[in-house]
Enzyme design. Structure first.
Site, PDB file in Angstrom:
ATOM      1  N   ALA A   1      80.492  33.648  42.613  1.00  0.00           N
ATOM      2  CA  ALA A   1      80.626  35.095  42.771  1.00  0.00           C
ATOM      3  C   ALA A   1      80.680  35.853  41.454  1.00  0.00           C
ATOM      4  O   ALA A   1      79.843  36.721  41.189  1.00  0.00           O
ATOM      5  CB  ALA A   1      81.872  35.397  43.607  1.00  0.00           C
TER       6      ALA A   1
ATOM      7  N   CYS B   1      84.469  31.654  51.054  1.00  0.00           N
ATOM      8  CA  CYS B   1      85.363  32.056  52.143  1.00  0.00           C
ATOM      9  C   CYS B   1      84.785  31.701  53.511  1.00  0.00           C
ATOM     10  O   CYS B   1      85.518  31.601  54.495  1.00  0.00           O
ATOM     11  CB  CYS B   1      85.633  33.553  52.081  1.00  0.00           C
ATOM     12  SG  CYS B   1      86.411  34.104  50.549  1.00  0.00           S
TER      13      CYS B   1
ATOM     14  N   ARG C   1      64.261  37.072  38.419  1.00  0.00           N
ATOM     15  CA  ARG C   1      64.806  38.179  37.632  1.00  0.00           C
ATOM     16  C   ARG C   1      65.137  37.743  36.206  1.00  0.00           C
ATOM     17  O   ARG C   1      65.919  38.388  35.515  1.00  0.00           O
ATOM     18  CB  ARG C   1      66.064  38.729  38.325  1.00  0.00           C
ATOM     19  CG  ARG C   1      65.811  39.166  39.759  1.00  0.00           C
ATOM     20  CD  ARG C   1      67.024  39.798  40.356  1.00  0.00           C
ATOM     21  NE  ARG C   1      67.336  41.066  39.717  1.00  0.00           N
ATOM     22  CZ  ARG C   1      68.526  41.667  39.778  1.00  0.00           C
ATOM     23  NH1 ARG C   1      69.511  41.084  40.426  1.00  0.00           N
ATOM     24  NH2 ARG C   1      68.722  42.806  39.175  1.00  0.00           N
TER      25      ARG C   1
ATOM     26  N   VAL D   1      79.736  22.276  31.489  1.00  0.00           N
ATOM     27  CA  VAL D   1      80.205  22.632  30.154  1.00  0.00           C
ATOM     28  C   VAL D   1      81.430  21.784  29.839  1.00  0.00           C
ATOM     29  O   VAL D   1      82.396  21.753  30.601  1.00  0.00           O
ATOM     30  CB  VAL D   1      80.536  24.127  30.061  1.00  0.00           C
ATOM     31  CG1 VAL D   1      81.131  24.463  28.688  1.00  0.00           C
ATOM     32  CG2 VAL D   1      79.281  24.956  30.302  1.00  0.00           C
TER      33      VAL D   1
ATOM     34  N   ASP E   1      88.460  33.528  40.023  1.00  0.00           N
ATOM     35  CA  ASP E   1      89.635  32.711  40.317  1.00  0.00           C
ATOM     36  C   ASP E   1      90.265  32.068  39.083  1.00  0.00           C
ATOM     37  O   ASP E   1      91.302  31.418  39.205  1.00  0.00           O
ATOM     38  CB  ASP E   1      89.263  31.596  41.306  1.00  0.00           C
ATOM     39  CG  ASP E   1      88.874  32.142  42.665  1.00  0.00           C
ATOM     40  OD1 ASP E   1      88.982  33.368  42.869  1.00  0.00           O
ATOM     41  OD2 ASP E   1      88.453  31.342  43.523  1.00  0.00           O
TER      42      ASP E   1
ATOM     43  N   TYR F   1      92.163  57.987  66.480  1.00  0.00           N
ATOM     44  CA  TYR F   1      92.846  57.561  67.705  1.00  0.00           C
ATOM     45  C   TYR F   1      91.932  57.706  68.911  1.00  0.00           C
ATOM     46  O   TYR F   1      91.245  58.718  69.090  1.00  0.00           O
ATOM     47  CB  TYR F   1      94.100  58.395  67.959  1.00  0.00           C
ATOM     48  CG  TYR F   1      94.556  58.323  69.408  1.00  0.00           C
ATOM     49  CD1 TYR F   1      95.076  57.138  69.926  1.00  0.00           C
ATOM     50  CD2 TYR F   1      94.396  59.411  70.263  1.00  0.00           C
ATOM     51  CE1 TYR F   1      95.444  57.047  71.254  1.00  0.00           C
ATOM     52  CE2 TYR F   1      94.774  59.331  71.593  1.00  0.00           C
ATOM     53  CZ  TYR F   1      95.291  58.144  72.092  1.00  0.00           C
ATOM     54  OH  TYR F   1      95.639  58.045  73.409  1.00  0.00           O
TER      55      TYR F   1
ATOM     56  N   ARG G   1     107.447  54.961  60.322  1.00  0.00           N
ATOM     57  CA  ARG G   1     108.520  55.838  60.828  1.00  0.00           C
ATOM     58  C   ARG G   1     109.861  55.103  60.818  1.00  0.00           C
ATOM     59  O   ARG G   1     110.889  55.676  60.440  1.00  0.00           O
ATOM     60  CB  ARG G   1     108.187  56.302  62.246  1.00  0.00           C
ATOM     61  CG  ARG G   1     107.042  57.293  62.337  1.00  0.00           C
ATOM     62  CD  ARG G   1     106.737  57.654  63.779  1.00  0.00           C
ATOM     63  NE  ARG G   1     107.833  58.384  64.407  1.00  0.00           N
ATOM     64  CZ  ARG G   1     107.817  58.786  65.682  1.00  0.00           C
ATOM     65  NH1 ARG G   1     106.779  58.497  66.456  1.00  0.00           N
ATOM     66  NH2 ARG G   1     108.842  59.455  66.188  1.00  0.00           N
TER      67      ARG G   1
END
Length: 457
Positions: free
Chosen positions: A12, A46, A73, A83, A287, A430, A446
């Site tokens: 990612a 994931c 690209r 590495v 990560d 709602y 509340r």
């Protein structure tokens, strides 16, 4: 003369950084080389539990962009290249290719996106065939190969975090008898114990045997060397397959050996632009880094694909000459096990206490829809607020369909540093098929307001 960007890690963060840098810099301005030790890039880790469980049919469905698309690209993506060493002073990295040849590659700019490693405790038998960690597509493929090669039998999941509960569901879907062993009193240590107890009760109802306070001592093997059971201090649990769900640690061994700065949890330390502290030409993300918790003000290691992709975009923008920053996180995560949805954001009670905050906590029971509307399901919401100010500190939600994503309301409120009283005036959507007149999150807000007032503030 063009510069060279070297990226370590092709998932990612690494590929997002490479792609964003390429959008800003042409091939004549910036050469991009990505070293990936595995065989896949740009995939959704994931999604692995859902691939294992069969909800995702094909492995390639988890791949966002193919290697061919990256190479078209002008991104030089090299699989099977590990590495071995970083040399920041010499602006170079030592790489071993899939043929075993080692060589140094120079760079002008470096991105460290080495990710995290599954925790694998040094137990007898931990490396036996049939014992699997689940972090990469290679890991997922190995587990599927094991499951495909045997009839459904007994499975043991060690650990009860997000990966643990998701893998328990995947194994249930494949017809296994699942036992989950974990060290805590309740599963899901990312929740407070009272909310974790709701998860345990629901999992028991799904046929998953959840064993808390379990100290695993060994993986038992048969005459063929394969796993046959998991031993604990209190007994033994048969197992044809074992999945490790003990969490992950930052994969920062290379960075540590090179003298790069690490935090208390072992992740790399960066500035807001994701540059490694003290190094203007090295970036890190995903990560393998620690990020600022916007609620507690502390640095944390949080391994999530949402953060990793954002880090990559920010890093690529910086590498390409632009400007972007990553301010921090509030610690939002959602998971599911069968029909149960589990969500949290912000601080648990233990986190708030560790941060020196005085707080009130409330818990309410509500439903996902108007009570009279068909298929309304129960939902439990727990909310923490700072005692002196009423500032929202955290929210946890356990319920069925419609519960999990409600945590996003609280995530936005946390980011905006709203008080629970301010939350009660939020203009949420709602209709009876979607919520009661008072959304469960606002009912909790509340009640939290009342608790703050009762505390004398």
């Amino acid at each position: 003369m063009s510069e060279r960007l070297v990226v370590i890690g092709g998932d990612a963060t690494g590929m997002a950084a490479a792609s964003q840098a390429r959008r800003l810099k042409g091939a004549g301005e910036l050469e991009i080389v990505v070293f990936e030790r595995g065989h896949f890039a740009s995939y959704s880790a994931c999604g692995i539990p859902y691939w294992v469980g069969g909800a995702v049919r094909e492995r390639d469905d988890l791949i966002a962009r193919t290697p061919e698309e990256h190479r078209e690209r002008d991104i030089d993506l090299r699989f099977g290249h590990q590495v071995l060493e970083l040399d920041p002073a010499g602006h170079r990295v030592l790489v071993r290719d899939d043929g075993g040849t080692e060589s140094w590659t120079g760079y002008d700019k470096l991105v460290i996106a080495t990710g995290a490693r599954p925790v694998r405790p040094p137990l007898p038998g931990i490396d036996a065939p049939g014992v699997h960690g689940v972090q990469t597509l290679d890991d997922g493929q190995e587990l599927i190969d094991t499951l495909t090669g045997q009839e459904s039998g007994a499975a043991v999941v060690i650990g009860a975090g997000y990966i643990g509960v998701e893998m328990a569901e995947a194994l249930i879907q494949r017809g296994y008898r699942v036992t989950m062993l974990h060290r805590g009193a309740e599963p899901m240590s990312t929740l407070d114990p009272d909310m974790g107890a709701l998860v345990r009760k629901a999992m028991d109802g799904m046929g998953i045997t959840v064993v808390g306070d379990a100290e695993v001592t060994a993986i038992r093997t048969g005459a063929d060397g394969r796993v046959r059971a998991v031993g604990t201090a209190d007994g033994e649990y048969p197992a044809d397959v074992v999945v490790l769900g003990l969490g992950v640690r930052p994969a920062t061994e290379l960075a540590a050996a090179a003298g790069l700065p690490l935090g208390e949890e072992g992740g790399l330390l960066t500035d807001l632009a994701m540059r490694v502290r003290g190094h203007t030409d090295i970036w890190a993300g995903g990560d393998c880094v620690e990020v600022l918790d916007l609620v507690s003000g502390r640095l944390r290691h949080i391994a999530l694909g949402t953060h990793a992709n954002k880090h990559g975009q920010i890093i690529g923008t910086g590498v390409g000459g632009g400007y972007a920053t990553f301010p921090g996180v509030v610690g939002t995560a959602v998971s599911k096990v069968c029909a149960l949805e589990v969500a949290r954001t912000g601080l648990r009670e233990a986190d708030a206490t560790a941060a020196g905050l005085q707080f009130v906590s409330v818990t309410i029971e509500s439903t996902s829809r108007a009570g009279y509307y068909p298929d309304a399901t129960p939902m439990t919401v727990k909310m923490l607020a700072e005692r002196r100010t009423g500032r929202l500190l955290g929210t946890q939600i356990v319920g069925q369909e419609g519960a999990g994503k409600r945590v996003d309301i609280a995530a936005v409120a946390l980011t905006a540093r709203m008080t629970v009283e301010q939350m009660t005036t939020l203009d949420l959507g709602y209709a009876p098929p979607y919520s009661p007149v008072w959304d469960p999150v606002l009912v909790a807000a509340r009640k939290a307001v009342a608790a703050v007032r009762a505390a004398g503030w």
